[in-house]
Design an enzyme around this catalytic site. Structure first.
Site, mmCIF file in Angstrom:
data_model
loop_
_atom_site.group_PDB
_atom_site.id
_atom_site.type_symbol
_atom_site.label_atom_id
_atom_site.label_comp_id
_atom_site.label_asym_id
_atom_site.label_seq_id
_atom_site.Cartn_x
_atom_site.Cartn_y
_atom_site.Cartn_z
ATOM 1 C CB CYS A 115 3.052 99.433 -70.893
ATOM 2 S SG CYS A 115 4.549 99.004 -69.978
ATOM 3 N N GLY A 116 4.665 97.702 -73.474
ATOM 4 C CA GLY A 116 5.749 97.889 -74.411
ATOM 5 C C GLY A 116 6.902 98.634 -73.772
#
Length: 282
Positions: A115-116
């Site tokens: 998800c960064g």
């Protein structure tokens, strides 16, 4: 340096038959990014193109904008207790005069391969830090038929995916549909950072005549990275998030989702896509 792939033993079950064999897996290792000697972020990534990844990350954070802003990037020795170099820590040195962010404990970020930057700041942060307002004049303009060809071209360039089935990819195309660059990583956001970082190193920013294609979905963070690099068009083979659509609408980014063959959804920036329907033949 860590390898892009690693071998692991696996038990295979196929149609009731059981066998043991080595399998090729994509490597995943942490990368700590330091800015002028101070820890800034840790991301889980596939080793390779680490300097480009770090540079691209700092473009998305508003620190770097041109090749002249970057003095150098080095691997840090002594990253472990025994003083060995793991090639998992890089230090980015900026050129004199480059304005730096306030690096505090609250600012330090941990990113994951999936998800960064979880809980990334709001749209206001992008408004205040974007160096390259999307202003492609005349605007990049493409046909749906051209967009439909891009996923196959990206897939053909995914060399490591062919061996592992476990990597995301991002690619830059020009407005004629020619593949300019492609990068693979266990995280989509890392693949994009590698593309943008390479462009910065080549002094090619802003990428104002480019199309960015990503495997999987289009998150807010990927839309943000496109905006920060001055990219006018982002296409994804899966769905965008609501916040990605909001950001695209606010900044003028063209956002295409569910790009699968001749089918696609245009969520924002439709002025860059030729939506004229050919006249029926008699």
């Amino acid at each position: 340096m860590g390898r892009v792939t690693e071998r692991r033993k696996v038990i295979r079950i196929r149609d009731g038959h059981i066998s043991s064999r080595p399998d090729t897996l994509v490597a995943e290792e942490p990368l700590e990014i330091r800015l002028n000697g101070k820890p800034l972020a840790i991301t889980m990534r596939t080793p390779g193109d680490d300097f480009a990844l770090a540079a691209g990350f700092l473009v998305s954070e508003g620190v770097l904008g041109t090749g002249a802003d970057l003095q150098n990037i080095v691997y840090c020795a002594g990253a472990t207790q025994d003083g060995s170099n793991t090639y998992n820590v890089v230090d980015v040195r900026t050129a004199p005069g480059v304005e730096l962010p306030d690096i505090t404990l609250e600012r330090n970020v941990y990113t994951t391969s999936s998800c960064g930057l979880c809980g990334k700041a709001s749209l206001d942060a992008v408004r205040t830090t974007a160096r390259f307002p999307i202003a492609d004049t005349p605007p990049v303009r493409v046909t749906p038929d051209l967009l439909a060809t891009l996923p196959d071209r990206l897939r053909e360039a995914q060399r490591v995916f062919d061996r592992t089935g476990g990597l995301h990819a991002a690619a830059l195309f020009d407005e004629e549909g020619r593949l300019v660059d492609t990068r693979e990583d266990v995280g989509r956001h890392n693949a994009v950072d590698k593309l943008v970082g390479r462009a910065l190193q080549n002094d090619d920013l802003p990428l104002s005549r480019s199309i960015l294609l990503v495997s999987g979905r289009a998150s807010f963070e990927l839309a943000q990275k496109a905006v920060m690099a001055g990219i006018p068009m982002l296409a994804a083979v899966s769905a965008p998030s609501s916040l990605a659509v909001d950001l695209a609408a606010e900044t003028g980014l063209t956002l295409v989702g569910f790009l699968r063959g001749p089918s696609m959804n245009v969520y924002a920036g439709e002025h860059r896509i030729d939506l004229r329907i050919p006249a029926a033949r008699s």
